[in-house]
Write an enzyme that holds these catalytic residues in place. Structure first.
Site, PDB file in Angstrom:
ATOM      1  N   GLU A 116       0.822  -1.218   0.000  1.00  0.00           N
ATOM      2  CA  GLU A 116       0.000   0.000   0.000  1.00  0.00           C
ATOM      3  C   GLU A 116       0.855   1.266   0.000  1.00  0.00           C
ATOM      4  O   GLU A 116       0.354   2.350   0.325  1.00  0.00           O
ATOM      5  CB  GLU A 116      -0.940   0.026   1.214  1.00  0.00           C
ATOM      6  CG  GLU A 116      -2.015  -1.024   1.219  1.00  0.00           C
ATOM      7  CD  GLU A 116      -3.102  -0.822   0.160  1.00  0.00           C
ATOM      8  OE1 GLU A 116      -3.062   0.189  -0.564  1.00  0.00           O
ATOM      9  OE2 GLU A 116      -3.965  -1.696   0.060  1.00  0.00           O
ATOM     10  N   HIS A 139      -3.023   2.332   8.369  1.00  0.00           N
ATOM     11  CA  HIS A 139      -4.116   1.465   7.896  1.00  0.00           C
ATOM     12  C   HIS A 139      -4.167   0.251   8.814  1.00  0.00           C
ATOM     13  O   HIS A 139      -3.152  -0.404   9.066  1.00  0.00           O
ATOM     14  CB  HIS A 139      -3.876   1.016   6.450  1.00  0.00           C
ATOM     15  CG  HIS A 139      -4.763  -0.141   6.058  1.00  0.00           C
ATOM     16  ND1 HIS A 139      -6.144  -0.081   6.177  1.00  0.00           N
ATOM     17  CD2 HIS A 139      -4.473  -1.383   5.614  1.00  0.00           C
ATOM     18  CE1 HIS A 139      -6.647  -1.235   5.789  1.00  0.00           C
ATOM     19  NE2 HIS A 139      -5.667  -2.052   5.449  1.00  0.00           N
ATOM     20  N   HIS A 141      -7.005  -3.082  10.517  1.00  0.00           N
ATOM     21  CA  HIS A 141      -8.261  -3.820  10.370  1.00  0.00           C
ATOM     22  C   HIS A 141      -9.069  -3.756  11.666  1.00  0.00           C
ATOM     23  O   HIS A 141      -9.218  -4.755  12.364  1.00  0.00           O
ATOM     24  CB  HIS A 141      -7.973  -5.280   9.991  1.00  0.00           C
ATOM     25  CG  HIS A 141      -7.383  -5.439   8.633  1.00  0.00           C
ATOM     26  ND1 HIS A 141      -7.112  -6.669   8.073  1.00  0.00           N
ATOM     27  CD2 HIS A 141      -7.008  -4.517   7.700  1.00  0.00           C
ATOM     28  CE1 HIS A 141      -6.593  -6.503   6.863  1.00  0.00           C
ATOM     29  NE2 HIS A 141      -6.509  -5.204   6.617  1.00  0.00           N
ATOM     30  N   GLU A 169     -17.498  13.202  23.622  1.00  0.00           N
ATOM     31  CA  GLU A 169     -16.252  13.810  23.138  1.00  0.00           C
ATOM     32  C   GLU A 169     -15.920  13.492  21.673  1.00  0.00           C
ATOM     33  O   GLU A 169     -14.958  14.018  21.128  1.00  0.00           O
ATOM     34  CB  GLU A 169     -15.097  13.407  24.062  1.00  0.00           C
ATOM     35  CG  GLU A 169     -15.337  13.985  25.454  1.00  0.00           C
ATOM     36  CD  GLU A 169     -14.239  13.696  26.451  1.00  0.00           C
ATOM     37  OE1 GLU A 169     -13.185  13.201  26.050  1.00  0.00           O
ATOM     38  OE2 GLU A 169     -14.461  13.973  27.634  1.00  0.00           O
TER      39      GLU A 169
HETATM   40 ZN   LIG Z   1      -5.788  -4.093   4.948  1.00  0.00          ZN
END
Ligand SMILES: [Zn+2]
Length: 270
Positions: A116, A139, A141, A169
Site C-alpha cells: 500500500e 491502515h 483492520h 467527546e
Molecule cells: Zn488491509
C-alpha cells in the site's frame, strides 16, 4: 552514529504497531503504517549520503521528493515489529523525480515496503496540501468498525452521526466525521486515489468490510483517532439491538462543537 533502534521514532512506531496488534486489529500481515521522519533527527542515526536500493512506485510522488519515511514491510506481521523493527520495516527516501523510493535501512535485499506504499504516499501528498504538520498514515483492520460497515448504510452522514452520537467527546475529536469509499481491491491505484481524495475532507476513511485508514501529525494522535472511532463502533453494535437506545441530539452536538471551538462537517449537521 547513534543506535537507530534506540531512537524515539523507531520506539514510538514499534509501540503503536504493537498496541494495534494486541488490540486484535492486525492479524497475520494485516495493516501498514508510514511515518514522515525529520531529516535532521534521522541524520544522527543514519548516514544519509549513501545511496539506497531503488524501488519503483505506482504513482508519481514528486510532491514528496527528498522526504524520508519509516514504513512497514510488505507481508510483514505487526506481531513482530516491536521485537525486530529492522526485519519488518524500512526507511525510504522519495527520489527527486518522484517515481522511486530508495530503501536506506531495514528489510532484506529481496524484500519491499508495504504493497500500500502508493496509497500512503498519495495520502501524505493530499494531507500535506492542507496540513503542513501532517506526518502519519495508519491502515488497520479495526474489528468493530469493520463489523459496523457490514450492517450499516454506507453513507458518510449516517455513519458519522452514529459515531458522534455515542460519546460526548467524539465530535470534538473528529468534527469532519468519517469518509467512506466504495469497496475496492487493496493495493491497486483506485483504492489509493479514492482514499487520498477523501483525505482532503476527512482524517479517517472507512474501507468497507476491510478496515480504516487514518492520518495525523503524530503517531499518538493518529492511533487515538482510530481508537476513538473503533470504540464508538463497538458501542454502536452493543446498543443497536435495544430499541429504546438514545443518541446525543443534533442540538447538543452543535452546542458541544461550539463549546470546544470545533467546526463540524456542514454536510452532516448545521
Ligand atoms: Zn488491509
Amino acid at each position: 552514529m547513534k543506535n537507530i533502534l534506540e531512537s524515539k521514532f523507531i520506539q514510538e512506531f514499534s509501540n503503536v504497531i504493537d498496541r494495534m496488534y494486541l488490540l486484535g486489529w492486525d492479524e497475520r500481515n494485516a495493516g501498514n503504517v508510514s511515518f514522515i521522519l525529520d531529516q535532521a533527527e534521522l541524520s544522527l542515526y543514519l548516514d544519509l549520503s549513501k545511496p539506497g536500493r531503488l524501488y519503483p512506485l505506482q504513482i508519481n510522488a514528486k510532491a514528496l521528493a527528498g522526504k524520508y519515511l519509516l514504513v512497514t514491510g510488505s507481508g510483514k506481521y505487526f506481531k513482530n515489529v516491536k521485537e525486530h523493527p529492522e526485519a519488518n520495516s524500512c526507511i525510504v527516501k522519495v527520489t527527486e523525480n518522484g517515481d522511486h523510493v530508495e530503501i536506506l535501512w531495514g528489510l532484506k535485499p529481496t524484500e519491499r515496503p508495504t504493497s500500500e506504499l502508493s496509497t500512503h504516499l498519495a495520502s501524505h501528498i493530499s494531507r500535506l496540501e492542507i496540513d503542513p504538520t501532517h506526518r502519519v498514515i495508519i491502515h488497520t483492520h479495526t474489528t468493530y468498525t469493520n463489523m459496523m460497515s457490514a450492517i450499516t448504510e454506507l453513507d458518510e452522514k449516517t455513519f458519522s452521526k452514529a459515531l458522534w452520537g455515542l460519546n460526548t467527546e467524539n465530535i470534538i475529536i473528529f468534527p469532519e466525521g468519517i469518509g467512506i469509499i466504495p469497496w475496492e481491491i487493496p493495493g491497486n491505484g483506485i483504492i489509493g486515489k479514492n482514499t487520498a481524495d477523501k483525505f482532503k475532507t476527512f482524517k479517517i476513511v472507512l474501507w468497507p468490510l476491510h478496515g480504516v485508514v487514518a492520518c495525523g501529525d503524530t503517531l499518538d494522535s493518529t492511533f487515538g483517532l482510530v481508537e476513538t472511532v473503533e470504540k464508538a463502533a463497538m458501542t454502536y453494535l452493543t446498543i443497536k439491538p435495544f430499541s429504546n437506545h438514545k443518541l446525543i441530539s443534533d442540538e447538543d452536538l452543535l452546542r458541544l462543537a461550539k463549546a470546544f471551538n470545533v467546526k463540524p462537517n456542514e454536510a452532516f449537521i448545521k
